[in-house]
Design an enzyme around this catalytic site. Sequence first.
Site, PDB file in Angstrom:
ATOM      1  N   ARG A 201      -1.109   4.811   1.462  1.00  0.00           N
ATOM      2  CA  ARG A 201      -2.373   4.062   1.605  1.00  0.00           C
ATOM      3  C   ARG A 201      -3.011   4.302   2.979  1.00  0.00           C
ATOM      4  O   ARG A 201      -4.208   4.563   3.070  1.00  0.00           O
ATOM      5  CB  ARG A 201      -2.070   2.576   1.410  1.00  0.00           C
TER       6      ARG A 201
ATOM      7  N   GLY B 289      -1.133  11.316  -3.881  1.00  0.00           N
ATOM      8  CA  GLY B 289       0.247  11.431  -3.410  1.00  0.00           C
ATOM      9  C   GLY B 289       0.491  10.924  -2.006  1.00  0.00           C
ATOM     10  O   GLY B 289       1.635  10.714  -1.633  1.00  0.00           O
TER      11      GLY B 289
ATOM     12  N   ASP C 178       1.494   7.901 -10.159  1.00  0.00           N
ATOM     13  CA  ASP C 178       0.043   8.035 -10.344  1.00  0.00           C
ATOM     14  C   ASP C 178      -0.319   9.481 -10.689  1.00  0.00           C
ATOM     15  O   ASP C 178      -0.027  10.396  -9.918  1.00  0.00           O
ATOM     16  CB  ASP C 178      -0.684   7.634  -9.052  1.00  0.00           C
TER      17      ASP C 178
ATOM     18  N   SER D 109       3.338   4.815  -3.883  1.00  0.00           N
ATOM     19  CA  SER D 109       2.635   3.540  -4.077  1.00  0.00           C
ATOM     20  C   SER D 109       3.519   2.314  -3.890  1.00  0.00           C
ATOM     21  O   SER D 109       4.615   2.227  -4.434  1.00  0.00           O
ATOM     22  CB  SER D 109       2.029   3.497  -5.479  1.00  0.00           C
ATOM     23  N   LYS D 110       2.973   1.345  -3.155  1.00  0.00           N
ATOM     24  CA  LYS D 110       3.639   0.053  -3.013  1.00  0.00           C
ATOM     25  C   LYS D 110       3.385  -0.798  -4.254  1.00  0.00           C
ATOM     26  O   LYS D 110       3.996  -1.840  -4.433  1.00  0.00           O
ATOM     27  CB  LYS D 110       3.130  -0.674  -1.766  1.00  0.00           C
ATOM     28  N   ASN D 111       2.447  -0.370  -5.080  1.00  0.00           N
ATOM     29  CA  ASN D 111       2.145  -1.094  -6.313  1.00  0.00           C
ATOM     30  C   ASN D 111       2.951  -0.562  -7.499  1.00  0.00           C
ATOM     31  O   ASN D 111       2.754  -1.027  -8.629  1.00  0.00           O
ATOM     32  CB  ASN D 111       0.649  -0.979  -6.632  1.00  0.00           C
TER      33      ASN D 111
ATOM     34  N   ASP E 190       6.742  11.478 -10.044  1.00  0.00           N
ATOM     35  CA  ASP E 190       5.682  10.768  -9.342  1.00  0.00           C
ATOM     36  C   ASP E 190       5.040   9.847 -10.387  1.00  0.00           C
ATOM     37  O   ASP E 190       5.160  10.094 -11.599  1.00  0.00           O
ATOM     38  CB  ASP E 190       4.671  11.789  -8.803  1.00  0.00           C
TER      39      ASP E 190
ATOM     40  N   ASP F 118       1.801  15.660  -9.354  1.00  0.00           N
ATOM     41  CA  ASP F 118       0.435  16.150  -9.593  1.00  0.00           C
ATOM     42  C   ASP F 118      -0.291  16.426  -8.276  1.00  0.00           C
ATOM     43  O   ASP F 118      -1.477  16.742  -8.293  1.00  0.00           O
ATOM     44  CB  ASP F 118      -0.380  15.121 -10.398  1.00  0.00           C
TER      45      ASP F 118
HETATM   46  C1  G6P Z   1      -0.065   7.335  -4.967  1.00  0.00           C
HETATM   47  C2  G6P Z   1      -1.493   7.806  -5.114  1.00  0.00           C
HETATM   48  C3  G6P Z   1      -2.184   7.797  -3.771  1.00  0.00           C
HETATM   49  C4  G6P Z   1      -2.042   6.436  -3.095  1.00  0.00           C
HETATM   50  C5  G6P Z   1      -0.572   6.128  -2.903  1.00  0.00           C
HETATM   51  C6  G6P Z   1      -0.329   4.759  -2.277  1.00  0.00           C
HETATM   52  O1  G6P Z   1       0.711   8.342  -4.412  1.00  0.00           O
HETATM   53  O2  G6P Z   1      -1.542   9.111  -5.672  1.00  0.00           O
HETATM   54  O3  G6P Z   1      -3.544   8.115  -3.970  1.00  0.00           O
HETATM   55  O4  G6P Z   1      -2.693   6.425  -1.843  1.00  0.00           O
HETATM   56  O5  G6P Z   1       0.061   6.149  -4.181  1.00  0.00           O
HETATM   57  O6  G6P Z   1      -0.648   3.769  -3.214  1.00  0.00           O
HETATM   58  P1  G6P Z   1      -0.753   2.213  -2.963  1.00  0.00           P
HETATM   59  O7  G6P Z   1      -0.793   1.670  -4.373  1.00  0.00           O
HETATM   60  O8  G6P Z   1       0.489   1.790  -2.231  1.00  0.00           O
HETATM   61  O9  G6P Z   1      -1.977   1.971  -2.186  1.00  0.00           O
HETATM   62 MG    MG Z   2       0.388  11.499  -8.102  1.00  0.00          MG
END
Ligand code: G6P
Ligand code: MG
Length: 215
Positions: free
Chosen positions: A49, A46, A10, A116-118, A8, A170
């Site tokens: 969004r 995890g 983040d 995450s898309k980022n 993972d 996590d």
């Molecule tokens: C990770 C984080 C989440 C978040 C998700 C989507 O899993 O732990 O808290 O909501 O990514 O992230 P994004 O960057 O696409 O909003």
């Molecule tokens: Mg995480």
Amino acid sequence: MIKGIIFDLDGVLVSTDEMHYLAWKRLADELQITGFTREDNRRQRGVSRMASLEIVLEKADRVYTEEEKAELAERKNNYYLELLEHMDESAVLKNVKEVLAGLKERGFLLAVGSASKNAPVILEKTGLLPYLDKIGCGLDTTKSKPDPEVFLVAARKLELSPGQCLVVEDSAAGIEAAAAGGMKSLGVGPFYRLLHADYEAPMLCEVQNWDEILK
Ligand code: G6P
Ligand code: MG
């Protein structure tokens, strides 16, 4: 036998959790949702969004349309991107690069499996890209953890079966997703004792028993 490790992002490789929290808190404040807490934020770890937005809106005193929700999620992401602008290698958690290099040297295939898309932007900014063989992220999936989709995508990209992969996570949703996908899990981070993972350690750099975990 384990041949690949899916991390993972983040909270496992990088410390973006505070930035996610600050961006959601800013949105909650604007919507005059006063009850958004760090405990709510822990549940957002995890999950996607849109699923994270639903956690914020649990305490709203009105119902939002799908169109409004899409705008709110985009607004939060813009706040988050503002914070990410200043991100660099210092966001990488302690000794992560050394651990990844060591595992690579031992012949394991390494991937990211993040909601995450980022993720691609973050991996680029932090200099983590060269350490990884494949990336599975929110851009590849339609279902949020605890659904195993993102880990199955990452395993497929590594050309491994789920049973050949270990997931490092996590979040409770992520550990659940690993189990649902037929993968062993290593739980790390501030809540590692609450995750019910197969193996656990406070941080990646504190894992002592890699041989046992990767057998
Ligand atoms: C990770 C984080 C989440 C978040 C998700 C989507 O899993 O732990 O808290 O909501 O990514 O992230 P994004 O960057 O696409 O909003
Ligand atoms: Mg995480």
